[in-house]
Design an enzyme around this catalytic site. Structure first.
Site, PDB file in Angstrom:
ATOM      1  CG  HIS A 147      39.145   4.846  50.587  1.00 45.18           C
ATOM      2  ND1 HIS A 147      38.628   5.039  51.853  1.00 45.18           N
ATOM      3  CD2 HIS A 147      38.139   5.139  49.728  1.00 45.18           C
ATOM      4  CE1 HIS A 147      37.359   5.410  51.758  1.00 45.18           C
ATOM      5  NE2 HIS A 147      37.033   5.485  50.474  1.00 45.18           N
ATOM      6  CB  SER A 196      71.364   6.361  51.484  1.00 45.64           C
ATOM      7  OG  SER A 196      71.929   5.559  52.510  1.00 45.64           O
ATOM      8  CE  LYS A 206      66.850   5.087  50.963  1.00 42.80           C
ATOM      9  NZ  LYS A 206      65.442   4.829  51.231  1.00 42.80           N
ATOM     10  CD  GLU A 248      61.601  12.076  52.790  1.00 39.18           C
ATOM     11  OE1 GLU A 248      61.513  11.174  53.624  1.00 39.18           O
ATOM     12  OE2 GLU A 248      62.606  12.251  52.086  1.00 39.18           O
TER      13      GLU A 248
END
Ligand code: ARG
Length: 464
Positions: free
Chosen positions: A156, A277, A283, A290
């Site tokens: 979980h 970024s 970043k 992804e």
């Protein structure tokens, strides 16, 4: 625009509609396989007495020349033809004249397209499997490098129990081994010769299909011409194997996205594989991961699309089946690209051992505390309750097991003894596991050896 079937029609085909139906734009990728199939068909026709020796030689010579030209110059495989089969046949006729018009005797594009796809998958699946083995090897290297390092496992996405970092990498390799077997099974399913099926009912020429199968490297011949003309089960099996593999890569990507984040930081992603970024200078984004996660959707989509395409088809070839190919090619490209990207990411991952081990400690040792009581005779359900009460108190006080005095332990249960502090550590937790699939260090060492053996065996396997 040149069609093979113009004899029956009064009018020239409507240009836009012809373009809509044409598949050469994408089935040119089957060029090599289409020529391979035609070369074998020429031999079968000659053996059946359809072609003279001179005709056989002329056709085989033309096909070989066409194949060599296409290999040298991929741009040569182009034109206004309806599909790759038409392209090859047109060139043969252009090169050898009348004899070229005998090439398609007793044969249909319906079986040709099935043959080409079978040859293509049989030829290409081994490359995907080899790429998959390279990723498994990168995971094995990380498992070796991690040594005895510890990290939390989750259920979980909440801390569950300590595991070896190696166990985490081996978990993903275990899934890849199943994927490899699924890809191999898809290649085996493609291993049946459809030629001899004709358009749908078979062929009236005495084609020795067994000999033809052997020549093309198939170990068997399809059972039924009507079934064969629209059977795309082998394509579905490939798409399913590719989709499940992508789902596994996506889950590995998701784990690494989480574990490389600042909040977890068990691992650090290589700078060379990250992106920044345009606005936020701090970043460091895990774009390749992804993208792999995102691309899983398109391969799943190709599987669902083909299942949907075939579900309502009447028996025999239907043009709907032309929709099978783009999904296959895109799935192959997507899977190959994703495997390569994942292999780079995994190979360059570094472990933040201190962070991972810190996270592996604390209240996630609660099961070990309960097992300690079980070891001293308490029934597990009762032990669970006792430790649950202890955890409730520790959570309220913002503490963990390692801060408990012996008196505090004993106030929870008289069964706790002086050895409790030494027993309740992440390292003792993993050492205490007993089963071969567990995170126990000896079990993980054996699993690592097993994975290495599998990788070596896969690398030694012949091409297909
Ligand atoms: N381009 C077609 C396909 O991909 C080849 C088979 C065409 N057969 C036919 N009867 N029109 O399925």
């Amino acid at each position: 625009m040149a069609a093979l079937w113009s004899g029956r029609f009064d009018a020239e085909p409507d240009r836009a509609t012809f373009e809509f139906g044409a598949s050469f734009r994408f089935d040119r990728r089957l060029f090599e396989d289409d020529v391979t199939g035609s070369l074998a068909w020429v031999e079968a026709l000659a053996a059946a007495g359809v072609l003279s020796e001179a005709e056989r030689a002329a056709l085989a010579g033309a096909l070989t020349a066409i194949r060599d030209r296409g290999r040298q110059d991929p741009a040569f495989v182009d034109g206004a033809d309806e599909d790759v089969h038409t392209f090859v046949e047109r060139l043969v006729v252009e090169m050898v004249g009348e004899a070229g018009k005998r090439l398609h005797t007793g044969r249909s594009r319906n079986e040709q397209v099935s043959l080409d796809l079978r040859l293509y998958l049989r030829r290409r699946i081994p490359a995907l499997r080899a790429a998959l083995v390279r990723l498994a090897a990168a995971l094995a290297d990380q498992a070796d490098r991690a040594g005895g390092a510890l990290m939390p496992s989750y259920t979980h996405l909440r801390p569950a129990q300590p595991i070896l970092v190696a166990h985490f990498f081996l978990a993903h390799a275990a899934a890849l081994r199943r994927d490899d077997e699924r890809l191999a099974a898809a290649a085996r399913e493609a291993d049946a010769l459809p030629l001899g099926s004709g358009a749908v009912a078979g062929t009236r020429y005495a084609i020795d299909v067994e000999a033809l199968a052997a020549r093309l490297g198939f170990s068997t011949v399809v059972l039924n011409s009507l079934d064969a003309s629209s059977d795309r089960d082998f394509v579905l099996s490939f798409l399913q194997a590719a989709a499940v593999t992508m789902v596994h890569l996506s889950r590995l990507a998701e784990d690494l996205i989480i574990f490389c984040s600042d909040e977890f930081h068990f691992f650090e992603l290589s700078d060379a594989l990250s992106t920044g970024s345009s606005m936020m200078p701090q970043k460091k984004n895990p774009d390749p991961l992804e993208l792999v996660r995102g691309k899983a959707g398109r391969v799943t989509g190709h599987l669902v699309a083909l299942l949907t395409t075939v579900k309502g088809l009447p028996s025999g070839y239907d043009k709907d089946l032309q929709e099978d190919k783009e999904g296959v090619f895109d799935s192959e490209d997507t899977l190959a690209g994703s495997l390569a990207a994942m292999t780079m990411v995994v190979a360059q991952l570094t472990l933040d051992r201190a962070r991972a081990e810190r996270a592996a400690s604390g209240l996630l040792l609660a099961t070990d505390v309960a097992d300690y009581l079980v070891g001293r005779g308490m029934p597990f359900r009762r032990a669970h309750e006792v430790v649950g009460g202890l955890v409730r108190r520790l959570v309220a006080e913002g503490r963990s097991f390692d801060s408990l005095t012996l008196d505090e332990w004993r106030s929870a249960s008289e069964l706790f003894d002086e050895d409790i502090a030494a027993q309740i550590t992440p390292a003792a937790s993993v050492r205490g596991k007993r089963t071969p699939q567990s995170t126990a260090p000896e079990a993980v060492a054996a699993a690592r050896a097993g994975l290495r053996e599998w990788i070596a065996a896969r690398r030694d396997e012949p091409g297909d």
